[in-house]
Design a protein around this motif. Structure first.
Motif, PDB file in Angstrom:
ATOM      1  N   ARG A  24       0.878  -1.300   0.179  1.00 12.51           N
ATOM      2  CA  ARG A  24      -0.198  -0.046  -0.080  1.00 12.51           C
ATOM      3  C   ARG A  24       0.930   1.319   0.031  1.00 12.51           C
TER       4      ARG A  24
ATOM      5  N   ILE B 175      -5.725  -5.533  -9.556  1.00 14.51           N
ATOM      6  CA  ILE B 175      -6.314  -4.212  -9.486  1.00 14.51           C
ATOM      7  C   ILE B 175      -5.570  -3.879  -8.155  1.00 14.51           C
ATOM      8  N   ASP B 177      -5.615  -0.940  -5.543  1.00 10.59           N
ATOM      9  CA  ASP B 177      -6.304   0.149  -4.905  1.00 10.59           C
ATOM     10  C   ASP B 177      -5.859   0.480  -3.767  1.00 10.59           C
ATOM     11  N   ARG B 178      -4.589   1.218  -3.412  1.00  8.87           N
ATOM     12  CA  ARG B 178      -4.065   1.537  -2.185  1.00  8.87           C
ATOM     13  C   ARG B 178      -4.999   2.096  -1.206  1.00  8.87           C
ATOM     14  N   ASP B 179      -5.748   3.412  -1.573  1.00  9.82           N
ATOM     15  CA  ASP B 179      -6.522   3.770  -0.699  1.00  9.82           C
ATOM     16  C   ASP B 179      -7.622   3.017   0.211  1.00  9.82           C
ATOM     17  N   ARG B 180      -8.043   2.111  -0.642  1.00  8.30           N
ATOM     18  CA  ARG B 180      -9.232   1.142  -0.109  1.00  8.30           C
ATOM     19  C   ARG B 180      -8.491  -0.081   0.627  1.00  8.30           C
TER      20      ARG B 180
END
Lengths: 359, 453
Positions: A24, B175, B177-180
């Motif tokens: 992340r 996919i 999705d770092r934010d989620r």
């Protein structure tokens, strides 16, 4: 004990990092995890900045959490062969479902492609039998008994050609001297393998065998068979004790402990300042909390890591360390500052600048 | 073929001349068959020549002759997939094809290994799936030689179906999705149950650049042809002569329609050797010299022993064929395709031919083991290769040089430009993946633009 060698420095590259939330981070390159470029950048940096070994973990199983998916480790090692010059490439290859004949020639071939820089970390597969549908799940005793046999078969196959078996004797028309090729005729509980290998003896003769001593079963195999034994310890004193125990067990197995290197795991996260490093790891823990690793851990700067490595060397807590970056990209960026310098290799301290003001 | 039409393009692949009896090791120009530099040299030469792919064969047990390891030909080779992954690091466009046996590997391993090669090479992987059923090879594996001969294509088909099921395990690339905090949709559990396999669990790799690595197939029986028509992207054939090739071409391409496939979905690529010379006579002389290097006196006798099933070491290779009858020992040579199912008939035929043409043992073996070969000046060889492709005898060739590793150098320097001048061969790579080089469709990008699976 003989004079202590330089501290061996290894790095274990596990996906985007040992921390399951490492993907992340904005710098993680998680989108590129299955490209050659991602792996080559990390491996060639480790090579360029003087690390000795790169470990490539592997498994048939999907990670339970974090960035999912895994390329095959021998493939990654082979892909990196032509792009690296000095570093040892040590893929994990599990033996529970894979044929030792295939393992033997694959690792030997990495050794050929690297002119002698290949190793093999032996592992077993738990809970993955359904992926193969061939045999039932095995308990730890059975898994490691089988691994013990697999190492025997693989190392016999590496020896199954004598080094000078290829003769190219035009007069008699013989390409090889067949008397220098040997059937291994191994018959055990889990395997029977005839041999010889299809692959000649590799440049190192025997590529390096690495086994993690994690429990009594794996430790028993490690002390009998490994060139490099990996251990985990919570602090330096525990590491020194683990090393002493392993060395004693190696000696008890009739082997020379000075021919076996004990490497201790060291989880690491580096940043420009110690505060930044702590904040980074706190963020990872917010994203995905993890249990206490019970492993040596360094969260700080490259300079403070160098100090810790010096202490590990001085106290004999290990013959080397396996750095396990919590986030690979951050570690790779910090590598230039970690590079072992010539003075370090000679065991000389960095002199104080004679003109610098003293505190 | 009218010149007004776009000429059919010749496809070329390069076989690495390792372990086989056509590789000449006595020549002073013969180098190592095991050092990585040799593989680098041949692969880079093939890529300089804009070839579709590099091809590596495999063997899982050293050949034996009269119960001893055969020592007359090149012995020893590295691991196929390891070499191909390493070669991906020294090439950028060349396809990387390897033979891997379906009998002594498990689908999950194969799917991961070829998936890894396809990812790490940017879509250049190809798998020549071969079958094996012999206990001789099986002695190196824990499964042993358990597979009934009749079941080998059944198992091969199931292995391919299983690997494809695994490759389809992820519905899409990850996919991020770092934010989620979402890394891809978790891959589904793949379930594949068949006669030979019970596989259940998630696969560990997202779809590779080619969807499925290119599937190659060799095998000339009716079963083998049908298997190729149903599953393969290209077939290696042994039909070298023009008319022979045309018949094979018609037959195999004619089998495609019932699987919903078209003529361009399966390429036919015979193996061929070649010899170049400055003049036609020079090339012929060189070809004779090479054949004598390939079949030395000891090799000639060893070949003869394969049919006679007995020790013939007392015979003079430059003398006449033995007048004794063959023994029934069909296993005198193990680890390669047997020459004769009916040794007596073969022995009689060979004796008749040797007498009629006045051939010694060695001359006869040279004659009966000849393979498809292009011999001539570079212009002549280019014209012949082109003629086969323009007249539907094949789609191109897998070239088998007789020298390691420099055996392809002269072809790339001299014949490739001739083919380019004729308009039959690319002047640059236009795609990046092997499927694109071969003109094959991506399995998941159909004409409707939707995923097939």
């Amino acid at each position: 004990m003989t004079a202590r060698r330089n501290l061996l420095l290894g790095v274990e590259l596990s996906g985007t990092g040992a921390h399951p939330a490492s993907w992340r981070r904005p710098d993680s390159r998680a989108e590129e995890l299955f490209t050659a470029g991602y792996w080559l950048d990390a491996i060639t940096a480790a090579d360029r900045y003087g690390l000795d070994l790169v470990f490539l973990p592997d498994s048939f199983a999907l990670q339970p959490v974090g960035a999912l998916g895994r390329l095959e480790a021998v493939g990654v090692a082979a892909r990196a062969a032509a792009a690296t010059y000095r570093i040892g490439l040590i893929p994990q290859v599990p033996v529970t479902h894979t044929e030792p004949f295939h393992v033997s020639k694959a690792v030997a071939s990495v050794d050929f492609a690297t002119l002698g820089r290949a190793g093999w970390e032996v592992t077993v597969s738990r809970g993955q039998s359904a992926l193969f549908g061939r045999k039932a799940e095995q308990d730890e005793v059975s898994l490691w008994a089988e691994a013990d046999e697999a190492v025997e078969v693989v190392t016999r196959l590496w020896d199954s050609w004598e080094d000078d078996a290829e003769i190219r004797d035009a007069a008699t028309g013989r390409f090889i001297d067949r008397d220098k090729l040997h059937y291994i005729d191994y018959v055990g509980e889990h395997f029977s393998v005839k041999g010889p290998s299809i692959t000649p003896r590799p440049p190192q003769g025997q590529p390096i065998v690495v086994i993690r001593a994690a429990d009594p079963h794996s430790t028993a195999v490690a002390v009998r068979r490994a060139d490099v034994i990996r251990v985990a310890a919570a602090d330096l004193a525990a590491a020194a004790q683990a090393r002493a125990e392993v060395r004693a067990a190696v000696a008890a197995a009739g082997r020379d402990p000075d021919r076996v290197s004990v490497l201790v795991d060291l989880d690491v996260h580096l940043a420009a300042t110690e505060e930044n490093a702590v904040v980074d790891v706190a963020q990872l823990e917010v994203w995905t909390p993890t249990a206490d690793p019970n492993t040596l851990r360094h969260i700080g700067t490259a300079d403070t890591l160098r100090e810790l490595l010096g202490r590990i060397h001085a106290t004999g807590a290990g013959d080397g360390v396996v750095l396990r970056p919590l986030a690979v990209a951050a570690f790779t960026a910090a590598l230039p500052k970690l590079a072992p310098r010539l003075r370090d290799r000679l065991g000389l301290p960095r002199p104080v600048d004679r003109y610098a003001p003293t505190a | 073929m009218p010149d007004t039409q776009v000429r059919r393009q010749v496809h070329l692949a390069a076989h690495f001349p390792g372990v086989n009896n056509t590789t000449v090791w006595r020549d002073p120009d013969s180098g190592s068959q095991i050092d990585f530099d040799s593989f680098v040299h041949l692969a880079r030469t093939a890529e300089r020549g804009l070839f579709d792919f590099f091809f590596l064969a495999e063997g899982l047990r050293l050949r034996e002759h009269r119960d001893r390891i055969h020592d007359l030909d090149v012995v020893g080779r590295p691991d196929t997939l390891t070499v191909l992954n390493a070669l991906a690091g020294v090439t950028t466009r060349l396809g990387l094809a390897g033979t891997i046996n379906t009998t002594y590997n498990e689908p999950f391993e194969l799917a991961r290994q070829f998936g890894t090669l396809d990812h790490l090479s940017g879509g250049r992987a190809a798998w020549n799936a071969v079958t094996s059923s012999d206990a001789f090879t099986g002695e190196n594996f824990r499964r042993g030689g358990y597979l009934e001969h009749a079941k080998r294509y059944t198992r091969a088909a199931e292995v391919i179906d299983a690997t494809r099921a695994l490759w389809d395990g992820w519905s899409a690339p990850p996919i991020v999705d770092r934010d989620r905090g979402i890394f891809t949709a978790a891959p589904a559990t793949v379930r594949f149950h068949s006669d030979q396999f019970d596989i259940e669990g998630p696969f560990v790799l997202p779809p590779s650049p080619q969807g499925y690595p290119v599937l190659l197939q060799a095998g000339d029986s009716a079963e083998g042809r049908e298997f190729a028509a149903a599953k393969a992207d290209a077939i290696f054939s042994m039909h070298g002569e023009l008319e022979d090739g045309q018949q094979f071409y018609r037959d195999v391409k004619g089998r495609l329609a019932k699987y919903g496939r078209s003529r361009d979905d399966l390429l036919i690529l015979p193996a061929a050797t070649y010899v170049l010379g400055d003049t036609p006579a020079d090339a012929q002389e060189r070809a004779r010299h090479i054949r004598r290097q390939q079949v030395g006196p000891q090799t000639a006798l060893a070949f003869l022993e394969q049919v006679w099933g007995r020790d013939l070491s007392g015979y003079d290779p430059d003398g006449p064929l033995p007048d004794v009858d063959p023994a029934d020992n069909v296993n005198i040579t193990r680890g390669r395709v047997r020459h004769a199912k009916d040794p007596r008939a073969v022995a009689d035929a060979w004796r008749s031919r040797a007498e009629a043409e006045g051939l010694s043992i060695r001359e006869l073996i040279i004659a009966v083991t000849a393979r498809q070969q292009f011999v001539g000046t570079p212009a002549e060889v280019a014209a012949e290769i082109d003629r086969y492709v323009q007249h539907d005898a094949c789609d191109g060739f897998v070239l088998v040089p007789h020298l390691t590793p420099g055996g392809l150098d002269d072809f790339v320097e001299k014949v490739v430009p001739e083919l380019q001048d004729r308009g039959s061969f690319r002047t640059e790579y236009t795609g990046t993946t092997l499927r694109e080089h071969l003109g094959l469709r991506h399995p998941h990008r159909t004409s409707e633009g939707v995923r097939a699976s």
